[in-house]
Each structure stands twice: as C-alpha cells, then as structure tokens.
Design a protein around this motif. Structure first.
Motif, short mmCIF file in Angstrom:
data_model
loop_
_atom_site.label_atom_id
_atom_site.label_comp_id
_atom_site.label_asym_id
_atom_site.label_seq_id
_atom_site.Cartn_x
_atom_site.Cartn_y
_atom_site.Cartn_z
N GLY A 110 29.43 17.86 14.14
CA GLY A 110 30.08 18.62 13.09
C GLY A 110 31.49 18.15 12.74
O GLY A 110 32.00 18.49 11.68
N ILE A 111 32.12 17.40 13.64
CA ILE A 111 33.50 16.97 13.36
C ILE A 111 33.63 15.44 13.40
O ILE A 111 33.94 14.81 12.40
CB ILE A 111 34.51 17.59 14.36
CG1 ILE A 111 34.37 19.13 14.42
CG2 ILE A 111 35.94 17.19 13.98
CD1 ILE A 111 35.30 19.80 15.45
N GLN A 112 33.41 14.86 14.56
CA GLN A 112 33.70 13.44 14.74
C GLN A 112 33.04 12.53 13.70
O GLN A 112 33.70 11.65 13.15
CB GLN A 112 33.34 13.00 16.18
CG GLN A 112 33.90 11.65 16.59
CD GLN A 112 33.12 10.46 16.03
OE1 GLN A 112 31.94 10.56 15.74
NE2 GLN A 112 33.81 9.33 15.87
N PRO A 113 31.73 12.73 13.39
CA PRO A 113 31.09 11.79 12.45
C PRO A 113 31.72 11.80 11.07
O PRO A 113 31.58 10.84 10.32
CB PRO A 113 29.64 12.31 12.36
CG PRO A 113 29.43 13.15 13.56
CD PRO A 113 30.79 13.74 13.90
N LEU A 114 32.42 12.90 10.75
CA LEU A 114 33.00 13.01 9.42
C LEU A 114 34.41 12.44 9.34
O LEU A 114 34.98 12.34 8.26
CB LEU A 114 32.98 14.48 8.97
CG LEU A 114 31.53 14.91 8.73
CD1 LEU A 114 31.32 16.37 8.95
CD2 LEU A 114 31.11 14.50 7.33
N ILE A 135 38.40 18.23 10.45
CA ILE A 135 38.88 18.61 11.79
C ILE A 135 39.30 20.08 11.78
O ILE A 135 38.94 20.86 12.66
CB ILE A 135 40.04 17.70 12.24
CG1 ILE A 135 39.54 16.26 12.43
CG2 ILE A 135 40.65 18.23 13.54
CD1 ILE A 135 40.64 15.23 12.64
N GLN A 136 40.04 20.45 10.76
CA GLN A 136 40.50 21.84 10.60
C GLN A 136 39.31 22.80 10.55
O GLN A 136 39.28 23.82 11.24
CB GLN A 136 41.29 21.91 9.27
CG GLN A 136 41.94 23.22 8.95
CD GLN A 136 43.31 23.38 9.60
OE1 GLN A 136 43.96 22.38 9.95
NE2 GLN A 136 43.73 24.61 9.77
N ARG A 137 38.33 22.45 9.73
CA ARG A 137 37.12 23.28 9.60
C ARG A 137 36.38 23.40 10.94
O ARG A 137 35.96 24.48 11.34
CB ARG A 137 36.21 22.63 8.55
CG ARG A 137 34.83 23.25 8.42
CD ARG A 137 34.10 22.59 7.25
NE ARG A 137 32.76 23.11 7.09
CZ ARG A 137 31.66 22.51 7.54
NH1 ARG A 137 31.76 21.35 8.20
NH2 ARG A 137 30.47 23.04 7.34
N GLY A 138 36.26 22.29 11.64
CA GLY A 138 35.58 22.30 12.92
C GLY A 138 36.33 23.12 13.97
O GLY A 138 35.72 23.89 14.72
N PHE A 139 37.63 22.97 13.99
CA PHE A 139 38.44 23.72 14.97
C PHE A 139 38.43 25.22 14.65
O PHE A 139 38.47 26.05 15.57
CB PHE A 139 39.86 23.17 15.03
CG PHE A 139 40.00 21.93 15.89
CD1 PHE A 139 38.90 21.19 16.30
CD2 PHE A 139 41.25 21.49 16.33
CE1 PHE A 139 39.03 20.05 17.11
CE2 PHE A 139 41.40 20.36 17.13
CZ PHE A 139 40.29 19.64 17.51
N GLN A 169 38.78 14.87 20.92
CA GLN A 169 38.82 15.39 19.55
C GLN A 169 40.20 15.95 19.22
O GLN A 169 40.67 15.82 18.09
CB GLN A 169 37.72 16.43 19.35
CG GLN A 169 37.58 16.87 17.89
CD GLN A 169 37.29 15.71 16.94
OE1 GLN A 169 36.30 15.01 17.07
NE2 GLN A 169 38.17 15.47 15.96
N VAL A 170 40.86 16.56 20.19
CA VAL A 170 42.24 17.02 19.97
C VAL A 170 43.16 15.82 19.73
O VAL A 170 44.03 15.85 18.86
CB VAL A 170 42.74 17.88 21.15
CG1 VAL A 170 44.25 18.15 21.04
CG2 VAL A 170 41.98 19.21 21.20
N TYR A 171 42.93 14.75 20.47
CA TYR A 171 43.70 13.52 20.27
C TYR A 171 43.54 13.03 18.82
O TYR A 171 44.54 12.69 18.16
CB TYR A 171 43.21 12.48 21.27
CG TYR A 171 43.74 11.08 21.10
CD1 TYR A 171 44.99 10.71 21.59
CD2 TYR A 171 42.98 10.09 20.47
CE1 TYR A 171 45.47 9.41 21.45
CE2 TYR A 171 43.45 8.79 20.33
CZ TYR A 171 44.69 8.46 20.82
OH TYR A 171 45.16 7.17 20.69
N ASN A 172 42.32 13.04 18.31
CA ASN A 172 42.10 12.67 16.91
C ASN A 172 42.82 13.63 15.96
O ASN A 172 43.42 13.21 14.97
CB ASN A 172 40.61 12.67 16.57
CG ASN A 172 39.90 11.43 17.07
OD1 ASN A 172 40.54 10.48 17.54
ND2 ASN A 172 38.58 11.42 17.00
N ALA A 173 42.75 14.91 16.27
CA ALA A 173 43.42 15.91 15.43
C ALA A 173 44.92 15.60 15.34
O ALA A 173 45.52 15.64 14.26
CB ALA A 173 43.21 17.31 16.00
N GLN A 174 45.50 15.27 16.48
CA GLN A 174 46.93 14.97 16.50
C GLN A 174 47.25 13.70 15.70
O GLN A 174 48.25 13.65 14.98
CB GLN A 174 47.41 14.88 17.95
CG GLN A 174 47.42 16.26 18.62
CD GLN A 174 47.51 16.22 20.13
OE1 GLN A 174 47.18 15.21 20.75
NE2 GLN A 174 47.93 17.33 20.73
#
Lengths: 216, 216
Positions: A110-114, A135-139, A169-174
């Motif tokens: 739901g998050i990473q592939p996008l 990322i926002q939507r997934g979180f 995934q948090v690392y990617n968000a940052q």
C-alpha cells in the motif's frame, strides 16, 4: 566452500526493501555477503541483462541461499524465519501473525510500491508530492491500526516482521519530508526500534555501498 | 448465533483482491456472508467513516472472522490457511512456500497496487496506458519466474496462494486489454485454473453485487 554457505544479498544501501532483509539477517545473527546493486549509477545496474536473469522484476533485493534465488523481501524474510533458528519473526498465535502480516502488507503493497524509484521516475516532475501523498495516506491508515495492535513493538511486546517493515518506511518518509510527528504511535515505535542493534548495523548510513557523504 | 459464526467478507465483485479471498474461501469449502462495498457508487462506499473504521486504508477486502477484523488479502488468506482444515494453500516445503510468496508478492506489491482504482483516479487521463504499462511490466517478470516454478499450477502440481493471485490479475489484464497471449505460461495456467470450481463460483461475473449487464 565456506563462502558459498553464506547467503548473498544483492541490495542497495538506501533501498527500504533491502534494509528489511538486512534487519532480518541481523536479528537472526546470520552472516551474509552483500553485493551492491547501484540503482542510480550507469542508468541503474538493476537494468542489466545479468541482473535481470537474477530478478526479472529488476528490483532489489535478491537473496541467494540454500541453492535458490529469491526476490521480494517479505518472501525472503519468511523463508529465513522458517528455516533458521533464532528469534521468531512471526508470532506463534495465528491472530497475531495475521496482524503482523496486515501491517507488513499495508507497507509493502500500500505504500512502498507507490513511492519506489521506478514509479517516481515515471511520475516525473511531481514525484515529491506524489511520494508524500502516498506515504501520508498510508501512515494515516497505519496509525490507528498500530494504536490497536502495538505494545512495546508493532504487535504486542514481541519484535516481528512488522517492525522490520516500519523502520525503513519511516526512513523513506523522512527522506520525503513527511512529518512523522503527526503519527505518535508510528513515531514512538520507530524511536524504540532505531535503538536496537539489528536495526542500527543494517542502517543505510553504514553499508558497504553507502557513499562517503552519507555515512553516519 | 449461526450467522455470526460465518466469516463476513466486505468486498466488491470486480476487485481482484476481493476475488482472491473468495477463491480461498471456496477452495477451503467455507461458507461466508458477503457485504458489498461499491467502490464507484456515491463516490465510493469505501470512503465513508463507517467503512474507514473497519479498514483505515479504505480498500476492499475486509474480513471479519473469529472476533478479529483483517484487511489485506494475503494476510487474510494465510490466516484462513493456518486456522481452517481443507487443502493447504501454501506448500509444506519452505523453498516452495517461498516461491509461492515470491509470485504472490510480485502481483500484490509489484502489479496490483499500481493499477488499482485509487491510483488510476490519481493518474487521470493517462490511466489506461499507465495500467497497461505496469501489468505488462509485471507479466514480463512473472513469465520467466513461472516458467521455472510451474507444473500443472504456478508452483509444481499443487494449487496454492500463487494460483489464487494470478487468475484475478489476468482478469485485470484483460480488462485493460493487455494481450495475455504474449505470456504463454501465464496464459496456460490461467486457462487451467479458470476451469476449477472454486475459481468459477467466485468469479466477478456471478457475485451478489454483480450488475445485471455484467452477469455471465
């Protein structure tokens, strides 16, 4: 042939899916060889015919172990868990296993592939907003799920594959400047997990292929 | 309370992820209730606060069973497999289990999320080309993987979760006019699987919420 007994990880220091596998190896105390695949250099080393033979999806990670070649980080992690001793990465209770897999799949489907490199290259100019949006939507979805399931870790008080997925995934968000502070449960779990040795040694800032200017 | 003992599937006739769960229930011979969630009508019934409480990702499917609520089709299918009798949906051999999960994850992380309704709505005018591109790319990777692993079914001669994933993805490919004939192994597997009762009764053309003009 001692070196052939060691699993080989084809990965990239900054790939969140490669990091997941590095965390799993570290939690299990398994030594492995890393063969870096630079996703940027030469237009992307994952696009060569040689790499395509290893993984037709032309993505990292790929793991060679026990005479088989596996792509897809969650398949790799579950294979490691099912065949190696050490702390279990999925709970014994089927309901908790299911909760772990829900969290993993929200991230991994739901998050990473996008927000991975290939998709962002295809999006072009709007790629940062696109990545932030997904990322926002997934979180926003993960936060209430984790509020229900979390104890010390994502599901209760046992480390699991869900924890392995959330930190990268948090690392990617940052990286994409999403304010993780909006999501108190995610933020708290990430801070707890970041302190754990297996998450530290596997961090993108200290891999064999980490460029000097990004080293911790 | 017989009706409460039955699992409840919140799904949509045409959602490939809902279809995966319907196939799993059918293979296991489990009776379940369907509560349709129309992804189009009223701007999308998955976007209501009521549905969001059930699944914060606002996607189908959601399954309620055994007192828990699970989203994410692969988590649901593995929960069903681990808690219910009937044919096993994952092989006993860890290497084969891993191969099944690789195929499932190529579809569930590498293809479906990039061509689902939400993403295509965000892509806008170019949505058909976008969907075709990601299905084509995914099938180009799946074909050589399946050529290695397939027997009668996706992995050897036992039906598995990989088969559950491939048929709904081929259905999506056909909706977006991708020529599946380019991929002989995928095409052959799909034709074999389509004949199986569990795949037929769960088909989008014959669900409670299938509109009259799309009924088989």
């Amino acid at each position: 042939m001692a070196t052939h007994d060691k699993p080989i990880l084809h990965g990239y220091f900054r790939s969140s899916c490669s990091w997941r596998v590095r965390i799993a190896f570290a939690l299990k105390g398994i030594e492995y060889e890393q063969i870096p695949v630079n996703l940027i250099k030469d237009g992307g080393q994952q696009l060569t015919d040689q790499y395509k033979a290893l993984n037709p999806m032309q993505q990292v990670p790929v793991v060679e172990m026990d005479g088989i070649t596996l792509s897809q980080s969650l398949a790799v992690i579950q294979y490691i868990d099912e065949t190696r001793p050490g702390p279990k990465l999925l709970p014994a209770c089927p309901k908790r296993r299911a909760q772990v897999r829900v969290i993993c799949d929200v991230i991994a489907s739901g998050i990473q592939p996008l927000q991975n490199l290939y998709v962002l290259q295809k999006i072009g100019a709007d790629k940062v907003e696109w990545a932030q949006h997904f990322i926002q939507r997934g979180f926003q979805a993960l936060e209430p799920i984790l509020k229900e399931t979390a104890g010390t870790y994502c599901v209760g008080d046992e480390l699991s594959m869900a924890d392995i997925c959330i930190v990268p995934q948090v690392y990617n968000a940052q990286r994409f400047k999403v304010d993780v502070g909006q999501f108190p449960t995610i933020d708290r779990l990430n801070q707890t997990l970041e302190e754990i040795e297996a998450f530290r040694v596997s961090h993108p800032s200290c891999q064999p292929d980490t460029p000097a200017d990004l080293r911790a």
